[in-house]
Enzyme design. Structure first.
Site, PDB file in Angstrom:
ATOM      1  N   LYS A 225      -1.185  -1.202  -4.488  1.00  0.00           N
ATOM      2  CA  LYS A 225      -1.952   0.043  -4.699  1.00  0.00           C
ATOM      3  C   LYS A 225      -0.921   1.120  -4.997  1.00  0.00           C
ATOM      4  O   LYS A 225      -0.497   1.849  -4.099  1.00  0.00           O
ATOM      5  CB  LYS A 225      -2.711   0.430  -3.428  1.00  0.00           C
ATOM      6  CG  LYS A 225      -3.756  -0.551  -2.961  1.00  0.00           C
ATOM      7  CD  LYS A 225      -4.520   0.058  -1.779  1.00  0.00           C
ATOM      8  CE  LYS A 225      -5.080  -1.008  -0.891  1.00  0.00           C
ATOM      9  NZ  LYS A 225      -5.698  -0.464   0.334  1.00  0.00           N
TER      10      LYS A 225
ATOM     11  N   GLY B 102       3.859   1.263   1.227  1.00  0.00           N
ATOM     12  CA  GLY B 102       5.204   0.724   1.073  1.00  0.00           C
ATOM     13  C   GLY B 102       6.030   0.816   2.353  1.00  0.00           C
ATOM     14  O   GLY B 102       7.125   0.271   2.424  1.00  0.00           O
TER      15      GLY B 102
ATOM     16  N   ASP C 230       0.866  -1.177   0.000  1.00  0.00           N
ATOM     17  CA  ASP C 230       0.000   0.000   0.000  1.00  0.00           C
ATOM     18  C   ASP C 230       0.910   1.237   0.000  1.00  0.00           C
ATOM     19  O   ASP C 230       1.418   1.628  -1.042  1.00  0.00           O
ATOM     20  CB  ASP C 230      -0.898  -0.128   1.242  1.00  0.00           C
ATOM     21  CG  ASP C 230      -1.913   0.977   1.379  1.00  0.00           C
ATOM     22  OD1 ASP C 230      -2.234   1.626   0.391  1.00  0.00           O
ATOM     23  OD2 ASP C 230      -2.404   1.193   2.508  1.00  0.00           O
TER      24      ASP C 230
ATOM     25  N   LEU D 193       6.970  -2.694   4.064  1.00  0.00           N
ATOM     26  CA  LEU D 193       8.003  -3.446   3.354  1.00  0.00           C
ATOM     27  C   LEU D 193       9.351  -2.740   3.415  1.00  0.00           C
ATOM     28  O   LEU D 193      10.390  -3.387   3.506  1.00  0.00           O
ATOM     29  CB  LEU D 193       7.583  -3.674   1.902  1.00  0.00           C
ATOM     30  CG  LEU D 193       6.766  -4.937   1.685  1.00  0.00           C
ATOM     31  CD1 LEU D 193       6.216  -4.984   0.275  1.00  0.00           C
ATOM     32  CD2 LEU D 193       7.608  -6.190   1.952  1.00  0.00           C
TER      33      LEU D 193
ATOM     34  N   ARG E 161     -10.172 -13.108   6.225  1.00  0.00           N
ATOM     35  CA  ARG E 161      -8.950 -13.683   5.644  1.00  0.00           C
ATOM     36  C   ARG E 161      -9.221 -14.986   4.912  1.00  0.00           C
ATOM     37  O   ARG E 161      -8.523 -15.337   3.977  1.00  0.00           O
ATOM     38  CB  ARG E 161      -7.922 -13.990   6.742  1.00  0.00           C
ATOM     39  CG  ARG E 161      -7.258 -12.768   7.327  1.00  0.00           C
ATOM     40  CD  ARG E 161      -6.013 -13.199   8.094  1.00  0.00           C
ATOM     41  NE  ARG E 161      -5.571 -12.224   9.067  1.00  0.00           N
ATOM     42  CZ  ARG E 161      -4.786 -11.187   8.779  1.00  0.00           C
ATOM     43  NH1 ARG E 161      -4.391 -10.983   7.546  1.00  0.00           N
ATOM     44  NH2 ARG E 161      -4.410 -10.343   9.711  1.00  0.00           N
TER      45      ARG E 161
HETATM   46  P1  IMP Z   1       1.844  -0.402   3.828  1.00  0.00           P
HETATM   47  O1  IMP Z   1       2.901  -0.354   4.868  1.00  0.00           O
HETATM   48  O2  IMP Z   1       1.035   0.877   3.812  1.00  0.00           O
HETATM   49  O3  IMP Z   1       2.359  -0.751   2.447  1.00  0.00           O
HETATM   50  O4  IMP Z   1       0.803  -1.467   4.290  1.00  0.00           O
HETATM   51  C1  IMP Z   1       0.938  -2.775   3.978  1.00  0.00           C
HETATM   52  C2  IMP Z   1       0.113  -3.662   4.886  1.00  0.00           C
HETATM   53  O5  IMP Z   1      -1.155  -3.074   5.169  1.00  0.00           O
HETATM   54  C3  IMP Z   1      -0.170  -4.946   4.166  1.00  0.00           C
HETATM   55  O6  IMP Z   1       0.766  -5.911   4.500  1.00  0.00           O
HETATM   56  C4  IMP Z   1      -1.551  -5.295   4.651  1.00  0.00           C
HETATM   57  O7  IMP Z   1      -1.435  -6.079   5.821  1.00  0.00           O
HETATM   58  C5  IMP Z   1      -2.199  -3.983   5.012  1.00  0.00           C
HETATM   59  N1  IMP Z   1      -3.105  -3.512   3.941  1.00  0.00           N
HETATM   60  C6  IMP Z   1      -2.911  -2.494   3.086  1.00  0.00           C
HETATM   61  N2  IMP Z   1      -3.940  -2.338   2.239  1.00  0.00           N
HETATM   62  C7  IMP Z   1      -4.821  -3.310   2.557  1.00  0.00           C
HETATM   63  C8  IMP Z   1      -6.100  -3.705   2.004  1.00  0.00           C
HETATM   64  O8  IMP Z   1      -6.647  -3.140   1.029  1.00  0.00           O
HETATM   65  N3  IMP Z   1      -6.683  -4.764   2.615  1.00  0.00           N
HETATM   66  C9  IMP Z   1      -6.130  -5.437   3.655  1.00  0.00           C
HETATM   67  N4  IMP Z   1      -4.937  -5.115   4.187  1.00  0.00           N
HETATM   68  C10 IMP Z   1      -4.290  -4.051   3.643  1.00  0.00           C
HETATM   69 MG    MG Z   2      -2.290  -7.149   7.094  1.00  0.00          MG
END
Ligand code: IMP
Ligand code: MG
Length: 175
Positions: free
Chosen positions: A127, A101, A99, A104, A161
Site C-alpha cells: 500500500k 513500512g 503498509d 519491515l 488467513r
Molecule cells: P506496516 O508496519 O505498517 O508496514 O505493517 C505491516 C504489517 O501489518 C503486515 O505485515 C501485516 O501483518 C499487517 N497489515 C497491514 N495492512 C494489512 C492489510 O490490509 N491486511 C492484513 N494485514 C495488514
Molecule cells: Mg499480520
C-alpha cells in the site's frame, strides 16, 4: 468485519507468484540465498514462492506482529525464530504486505547489523500511499490502495488467513 469484494483470485495470485519466482531465480542465479519468511502473514505466500525457485535456497522464519484490528499498534513485537547465520549471505525477506513500512524497517535494521552480503524484500502486496518510512522493496506483487485486505495469509484479528484468494475486509454491514 466480514469478507467483501474479491481483490485477487487464486489464479491471479498464482500467476503473480510464478512471475516473482522467475525474477528471483534469474537475479540470484549462482548465489547462496537465504529466504526468511515473516510469520504469520507469509505462511501461504512463502511456500508457494520458494517451491517455484529453480535453485536450492536455505529458509528461516521470523514472527512479527504490529496490528490490532485494522490499525497498526505502532509497536512491533518480534519473536525471532531465525537461527541461520546470515553473515555474508544474500538474504531475501518474504512478507505478505507492506503498509506504513515500519515493521519491515525495524526488521531490516536488526538484520543489517548481522552483515548479510545483501538484504532485499519481497512483498506480495504493497500500500504505497500509506508508507511513512522510506524503504526499498525489490520485489512487489500487487499495489493496492488504502483498504484492508484479508486471505492468502492476511488476517483481520487472526481471522480469514486460510481464504485461498485475497479479498477486501469490510464492516459487517458494508460490501
Ligand atoms: P506496516 O508496519 O505498517 O508496514 O505493517 C505491516 C504489517 O501489518 C503486515 O505485515 C501485516 O501483518 C499487517 N497489515 C497491514 N495492512 C494489512 C492489510 O490490509 N491486511 C492484513 N494485514 C495488514
Ligand atoms: Mg499480520
Amino acid at each position: 468485519m466480514k469478507v467483501g469484494k474479491l481483490l485477487f483470485s487464486e489464479k491471479e495470485i498464482e500467476t503473480k507468484v510464478h512471475a516473482l519466482a522467475r525474477q528471483i531465480s534469474h537475479d540470484y542465479q549462482g548465489k547462496e540465498l537465504l529466504c526468511i519468511g515473516i510469520l504469520k502473514g507469509a505462511f501461504m505466500f512463502f511456500p508457494d514462492l520458494v517451491r517455484r525457485l529453480n535453485f536450492s535456497v536455505t529458509i528461516d522464519f521470523i514472527a512479527a506482529s504490529s496490528y490490532k484490528g485494522t490499525e497498526s499498534s505502532g509497536e512491533l513485537s518480534l519473536h525471532s525464530l531465525h537461527q541461520e547465520k546470515i553473515e555474508n549471505k544474500h538474504v531475501l525477506l518474504i512478507e505478505d504486505i507492506i503498509d506504513t513500512g515500519e515493521s519491515l524497517k525495524s526488521i531490516l535494521n536488526i538484520l543489517a547489523k548481522q552483515n548479510p552480503a545483501s538484504l532485499e524484500i519481497c512483498c506480495l502486496l504493497s500500500k504505497r500511499i500509506r508508507r511513512s518510512v522510506e524503504i526499498e522493496t525489490k520485489y512487489i506483487g500487487f499495489e493496492i490502495d488504502d483498504q484492508f485486505a484479508v486471505g492468502y495469509g492476511l488476517d483481520w484479528e487472526g481471522k480469514f488467513r486460510n481464504l485461498p484468494s485475497i479479498c477486501r475486509a469490510v464492516a459487517e454491514r458494508g460490501e
